[in-house]
Design an enzyme around this catalytic site. Structure first.
Site, PDB file in Angstrom:
ATOM      1  N   GLU A 104     -13.246  -4.880  -2.480  1.00 17.10           N
ATOM      2  CA  GLU A 104     -12.379  -3.894  -1.853  1.00 17.10           C
ATOM      3  C   GLU A 104     -13.131  -2.612  -1.496  1.00 17.10           C
ATOM      4  OE1 GLU A 104      -8.652  -3.509  -3.811  1.00 17.10           O
ATOM      5  OE2 GLU A 104      -8.566  -1.387  -3.304  1.00 17.10           O
ATOM      6  N   ASP A 105     -13.960  -2.141  -2.403  1.00 12.25           N
ATOM      7  CA  ASP A 105     -14.523  -0.802  -2.240  1.00 12.25           C
ATOM      8  C   ASP A 105     -16.003  -0.744  -1.866  1.00 12.25           C
ATOM      9  OD1 ASP A 105     -12.061   0.096  -3.038  1.00 12.25           O
ATOM     10  OD2 ASP A 105     -12.627   0.352  -5.133  1.00 12.25           O
TER      11      ASP A 105
END
Ligand code: MN
Length: 752
Positions: A104-105
């Site tokens: 996600e990051d």
């Protein structure tokens, strides 16, 4: 015998001042601790895999820091530690927990994870990755994300367990976040994550999530109860010891292996009791429970638990209504125990929980412990059954409305359950609040669709009859019966809802056929063709979103098509009439206020207010209350109290529409609020009350009603106050009157 303390003091934020070298050491220390906890579960080759996951995560997050200033990698490490220590998960889950924020990051991709660790782990990490793109501003992104989690849940329950560990660590470190983030995250937590933890049988985690959320959502009440609990601790410990002493002697004489101790209830559950029963802290009788944990061999578990029960009730008198036998019928989340409430010394009711070590581990570690004991267990498919039910509903559910989906999910799968019986004595588990109709659908959808009534314990009841645990139900059907729109209001289970919707849609489709025919004739009569192009023109003219709706409305004569005469026909194509222009005025100040970023602070409540706002009817905020603004679609900004009964749902589902707000100091405007007073009927009590309000405090009374009977009176008072301080002073003064209980109304003051 120790009383565990559950009061969490907020640690003051220490600025993060470690050198890069010290930081590295700190990270390694956490990593080694994780390996240490994992050691008994490591098989050949596992250590290397965990090491690789750790290294990928360190590298991926190396430039990131948490809000507190500490290196980001400490978060995945902590989540992994919770998975191992507090949930009892193994090596695969540890790897996923270490990687849970990478896709996600950071630049790490799912493909890379799959190449390194295989499909199983890649799938779980994918489930843990949030949906990042906003598809539609009307659907709630959070709700979409919950839905995604739930969809993966049925493939692999570990997704939800790791997600819970992630949420728990975020809640434990919420202090460093901004206020509005704290409110939003806490709301989501009570709204979805705590019930999920409960459903997974993770009682300890559920309780901690609730307490932590309350700390941010109901700060004052939280602090007050925590303070009272610690003030009364010494007294409570003394009482517990006195209560336990005779039991301990008896238990020792039997030669049982056991542990016995008293444990305070959670702040959140005490708070719930205070609110639900409208009592004060001093009147909550069960501030703690006594727990007896037996080390019993598997074949003797039930027998020994009942033996202990019998010894307790020889010593103390039990309350017959408060016996809970979850030995014979475990809860669907796996919880097993025997609960009883007995009359202890000094005439106090005390709850006693009896369970074995195995049951205790299931109560604390839920699902994971359940799988550990799965072999040989008589109801090994309890969770599988639950997952099966979810899968079935997910397969039918319209995927269009994620908020509805979430609400349905909550009522059907996260609620407490009841046990009911078929005429043949087969047990069925249904969520609390289920009706005879829900039961009918749970037996078979055909039986549900044709249900006209039921017999509960041989007595005839309507389909809307609410069921209770222990009911035996026989469904009565008729071939002529079919589902109607009202049925949606009668059922609570997702399965029944989905089946009813399907059937209604089918009906609508059949009816719509007639409308199709009418439209076709009408178009052809005008010289236009019956083409999708023309149908869509008509549909958009009437502002409908589907052809089905259009045909249905025509068929039911709710739409008479007379406006079609204003259309032109070019070739065989329809051309809609020129629209009359209608301009809706939107005040410009209002537009400006909301186009700004979420974090913008809106100050309102001044007499020269330029902002359009209304005070929510559900909680009637007054100046001084902790509040937030909610940007509604039609009514501008609505101000709610942060402890409003609706707040949790709003913040959890529409977080992006919540704005931070603050009251301006203002003594010119007064606000209507309501108080409820209950007390002993006494000559002149009304006089005393009005004297304090309008005489001494000079507060305007809008209305006052008093009803009395049986030596008690109950009254509601509507008053105009300027702010919370003034209201609090009034409440304090009224409480000082002999035997008077005063509470603020949460409900609509105008309806009092
Ligand atoms: Mn995370």
């Amino acid at each position: 015998m120790t009383e565990e303390t559950i009061i969490q003091e907020t640690t003051p934020l220490v600025k993060y001042t470690l050198s890069p070298e010290q930081e590295k050491k700190e990270i390694l220390r956490h990593y080694r601790a994780l390996l240490g906890s994992l050691r008994p579960k490591l098989k050949k080759g596992d250590r290397e895999l965990v090491r690789t996951a750790f290294e990928i995560s360190v590298e991926a997050h190396k430039t990131m820091r948490r809000k507190s200033g500490e290196p980001y990698i400490l978060h995945p490490l902590a989540v992994a530690m919770i998975c191992v220590e507090e949930i009892g998960l193994g090596v695969r889950s540890t790897i996923c927990a270490l990687l849970h924020d990478t896709v996600e990051d950071t630049d790490v991709t799912l493909e890379e994870i799959q190449d390194e660790f295989g499909v199983e782990i890649a799938k779980i990490v994918d489930g843990l990755t949030k949906i990042s793109s906003v598809m539609d501003t009307n659907t709630s992104l959070q709700a979409e994300n919950f839905k995604k989690i739930l969809l993966t849940l049925t493939d692999d329950p570990r997704v939800i367990l790791i997600k819970l560990a992630d949420r728990l660590h975020n809640m434990r470190t919420l202090d460093s976040m901004k206020k509005e983030k704290q409110l939003k995250i806490s709301s989501e937590t009570v709204w979805v994550y705590a019930p999920l933890a409960h459903r997974m049988g993770l009682y300890t985690i559920k309780t901690e999530l609730e307490d932590l959320s309350m700390k941010y959502l109901e700060t004052d009440a939280y602090k007050e109860i925590a303070k009272r609990l610690s003030e009364t601790k010494r007294e409570r410990t003394r009482y517990i010891n006195e209560f336990i002493r005779p039991l301990k002697e008896k238990l020792e004489a039997t030669g049982f292996n056991f542990e016995i101790y008293g444990r305070p209830k959670s702040i959140h559950s005490i708070w719930n009791k205070i609110k639900k029963k409208a009592v004060t802290f001093d009147e909550v009788y069960d501030l703690f429970a006594i727990r007896i944990i037996l080390d019993a061999p598997p074949e003797k578990e039930k027998e020994q638990c009942w033996k202990v029960y019998s010894m307790i009730t020889d010593e103390y008198n039990p309350s017959p209504e408060r016996l809970r036998d979850w030995l014979s019928n475990p809860k669907s989340n796996g919880y097993e125990a025997l609960h009883t409430t007995v009359m202890g010394p000094l005439g106090k009711w005390v709850e006693v929980q009896i369970r074995t070590k195995r049951m205790n581990e299931i109560a604390e570690k839920g699902l994971a412990a359940h799988y550990k004991y799965k072999e040989g267990s008589s109801d090994e498919d309890r969770f599988d059954k639950w997952f099966g039910q979810i899968r079935e509903v997910l397969a039918q559910e319209d995927t269009d409305d994620s908020i509805n989906f979430l609400n349905d999910f909550k009522t059907s799968f996260l609620a407490e359950e009841i046990y009911v019986y078929t005429p043949k004595g087969e047990v069925k588990m249904l969520p609390k609040g289920s009706t005879a109709l829900d039961f009918a659908f749970s037996v078979h959808s055909e039986i549900g669709s044709h249900c006209i009534g039921a017999k509960v314990h041989h007595k005839l009841v309507p389909i809307s009859h609410k069921l209770r645990s222990g009911d035996q139900i026989e469904i009565i059907t008729s071939n002529k019966q079919k589902p109607t729109e009202d049925w949606l209001g009668i059922v609570v289970t997702a399965k029944a809802k989905a089946k009813i919707k399907d059937s209604l849609k089918e009906d609508k489709r059949k009816t719509a056929e007639d409308g199709k025919y009418i439209l076709q004739r009408k178009l052809e009569g005008m010289g236009a063709s019956y083409s999708n192009y023309n149908i869509d023109e008509v549909m958009s003219f009437y502002k409908l979103s589907s052809q089905l709706d259009l045909f249905y409305l025509i068929a039911t004569k709710s739409l008479d098509l007379k406006e079609l005469k204003d259309f032109n026909v070019l070739g065989d194509k329809l051309e809609p009439p020129k629209p009359k222009i209608v301009v809706t005025e939107v005040p410009t100040e209002y537009q400006k206020q909301y186009s700004k970023k979420d974090s913008e602070l809106i100050i309102f409540g001044e007499s020269s207010d330029k902002i359009m706002y209304t005070l929510a009817k559900c909680c009637n905020p007054i100046p001084g209350d902790a509040v937030f603004g909610f940007v509604s679609t039609g009514k501008g900004l609505i101000i709610h109290r942060t402890n409003c009964p609706n707040a949790a749902q709003l913040m959890a589902n529409y977080g992006h529409r919540v704005v931070k707000t603050k009251w301006a100091k203002n003594k010119e405007i007064s606000f209507l609020t309501g108080l409820k007073v209950v007390g002993v009927d006494d000559v002149g009590v009304v006089n005393k009350i009005t004297n304090i309000i309008s005489g001494e405090l000079k507060i305007n009374i809008a209305a006052l009603t008093i009803e009395s009977g049986d030596g008690l009176f109950e009254g509601t008072i509507k008053v105009f106050v300027h702010d919370k301080e003034e209201l609090e002073e009034l409440v304090e003064r009224l409480r000082a009157l002999q035997g008077l209980k005063v509470d603020r109304f949460d409900t609509d003051a105008s309806k009092l």
